[in-house]
Design a protein around this motif. Structure first.
Motif, PDB file in Angstrom:
ATOM      1  N   SER A 154     -10.216   0.719  -8.684  1.00  0.00           N
ATOM      2  CA  SER A 154     -10.169  -0.055  -7.691  1.00  0.00           C
ATOM      3  C   SER A 154     -10.604  -1.440  -8.207  1.00  0.00           C
ATOM      4  CB  SER A 154     -11.937   0.485  -7.051  1.00  0.00           C
ATOM      5  OG  SER A 154     -12.142  -0.355  -6.520  1.00  0.00           O
ATOM      6  N   LEU A 155     -10.108  -2.385  -7.753  1.00  0.00           N
ATOM      7  CA  LEU A 155     -10.022  -3.626  -8.083  1.00  0.00           C
ATOM      8  C   LEU A 155     -10.990  -4.580  -7.125  1.00  0.00           C
ATOM      9  CD1 LEU A 155      -6.011  -4.622  -7.673  1.00  0.00           C
ATOM     10  CD2 LEU A 155      -7.512  -4.330  -9.623  1.00  0.00           C
ATOM     11  N   TRP A 161      -1.338 -14.164  -6.897  1.00  0.00           N
ATOM     12  CA  TRP A 161       0.527 -14.333  -6.864  1.00  0.00           C
ATOM     13  C   TRP A 161       0.565 -13.048  -6.894  1.00  0.00           C
ATOM     14  CZ3 TRP A 161       1.965 -11.041 -10.873  1.00  0.00           C
ATOM     15  CH2 TRP A 161       0.299 -10.342 -11.395  1.00  0.00           C
ATOM     16  N   ALA A 162      -0.742 -11.773  -6.601  1.00  0.00           N
ATOM     17  CA  ALA A 162       0.552 -10.613  -6.796  1.00  0.00           C
ATOM     18  C   ALA A 162       0.189 -10.103  -6.035  1.00  0.00           C
ATOM     19  CB  ALA A 162      -0.690  -9.415  -7.582  1.00  0.00           C
ATOM     20  N   HIS A 167       4.775  -5.463  -1.201  1.00  0.00           N
ATOM     21  CA  HIS A 167       5.517  -5.482   0.020  1.00  0.00           C
ATOM     22  C   HIS A 167       4.651  -4.657   0.982  1.00  0.00           C
ATOM     23  CE1 HIS A 167       9.157  -5.794  -2.046  1.00  0.00           C
ATOM     24  NE2 HIS A 167       8.912  -5.473  -3.018  1.00  0.00           N
ATOM     25  N   GLY A 168       3.642  -4.212   1.055  1.00  0.00           N
ATOM     26  CA  GLY A 168       2.433  -3.262   2.124  1.00  0.00           C
ATOM     27  C   GLY A 168       1.216  -4.089   1.437  1.00  0.00           C
ATOM     28  N   GLN A 169      -0.409  -3.622   2.401  1.00  0.00           N
ATOM     29  CA  GLN A 169      -1.509  -4.619   2.656  1.00  0.00           C
ATOM     30  C   GLN A 169      -1.983  -4.064   1.349  1.00  0.00           C
ATOM     31  OE1 GLN A 169      -3.381  -3.426   6.194  1.00  0.00           O
ATOM     32  NE2 GLN A 169      -5.029  -5.062   4.836  1.00  0.00           N
ATOM     33  N   ARG A 170      -1.785  -2.593   0.953  1.00  0.00           N
ATOM     34  CA  ARG A 170      -1.957  -2.070  -0.502  1.00  0.00           C
ATOM     35  C   ARG A 170      -1.794  -1.469  -1.591  1.00  0.00           C
ATOM     36  NH1 ARG A 170      -6.581   0.681   3.654  1.00  0.00           N
ATOM     37  NH2 ARG A 170      -7.938  -0.715   3.766  1.00  0.00           N
ATOM     38  N   VAL A 171      -0.488  -1.957  -1.767  1.00  0.00           N
ATOM     39  CA  VAL A 171       0.119  -1.495  -2.398  1.00  0.00           C
ATOM     40  C   VAL A 171       1.388  -2.665  -3.748  1.00  0.00           C
ATOM     41  CG1 VAL A 171       3.074  -0.426  -3.318  1.00  0.00           C
ATOM     42  CG2 VAL A 171       1.792   0.134  -0.702  1.00  0.00           C
ATOM     43  N   VAL A 172       0.524  -2.552  -4.601  1.00  0.00           N
ATOM     44  CA  VAL A 172       0.667  -3.414  -5.482  1.00  0.00           C
ATOM     45  C   VAL A 172       1.858  -3.814  -6.205  1.00  0.00           C
ATOM     46  CG1 VAL A 172      -1.259  -3.825  -6.525  1.00  0.00           C
ATOM     47  CG2 VAL A 172       0.056  -1.826  -7.782  1.00  0.00           C
TER      48      VAL A 172
END
Length: 182
Positions: A154-155, A161-162, A167-172
């Motif tokens: 969890s962040l 910047w990230a 590429h997706g809402q919850r994909v780092v």
């Protein structure tokens, strides 16, 4: 963990305990361990001379040797309120003084370590910037019914910047895209 987007928290959910019920999740606070270090050891650990290889679970799709982060300090923040960036298997020092300080930190963390035996459905949350974690030994049977923990991260917030690289809402972003950022 040494990904540029280090999680703030690590969760370990016990889906199944080992057959003998003895495997423990081990947790140790750097804020307790720091008091067991000498002033010289703390100063060495606060210097940016350490390298950390990314754990294999985060680098298995990257060709070549595992990337490393560093140089970085192992301890940072105010004395007595320290944060830690350390993995006993992946953090190294190139010089003897740094190696000795890492050994002293490992010993101090072992001294203050607490063992938590999780049962099915138990969840332990670890502050990834303050606590080290691991597990005790146990003998697996490889019968499909061995100990099984589910890991989650969890962040508190995703850096701007990230977000622009996602590429997706919850994909780092993939590690290959951001290696070298720090």
């Amino acid at each position: 963990m040494h990904h540029p987007l280090r999680p703030d928290f690590l969760g370990l959910l016990c889906l199944r305990q080992d057959h003998d019920g003895i495997a423990a999740t081990r947790v140790a606070s750097v804020r307790e361990a720091e008091a067991l270090l000498t002033e010289e050891q703390r100063q060495v650990l606060r210097s940016p001379r350490f390298q950390s290889a990314y754990p294999t679970s985060f680098a298995r799709n990257i060709p070549g040797p595992r990337p490393t982060a560093g140089p970085h300090p192992v301890l940072f923040g105010r004395e007595g309120q320290s944060f830690m960036r350390f993995n006993s298997h992946n953090t190294t020092a190139a010089d003897a003084e740094g190696k000795a300080a890492l050994e002293a930190l490992s010993a101090a963390l072992e001294t203050v370590c607490r063992d938590i035996v999780l049962d099915r459905g138990d969840l332990v949350l670890v502050d990834n910037h303050i606590a080290a974690h691991g597990r005790s030994s146990f003998t697996p049977r490889y019968d499909g019914a061995d100990r099984w923990l589910r890991r989650c991260y969890s962040l508190r917030a995703t850096p701007r910047w990230a977000e622009h690289m996602m590429h997706g809402q919850r994909v780092v972003p993939e590690l290959a895209q951001i290696s070298g950022v720090f």
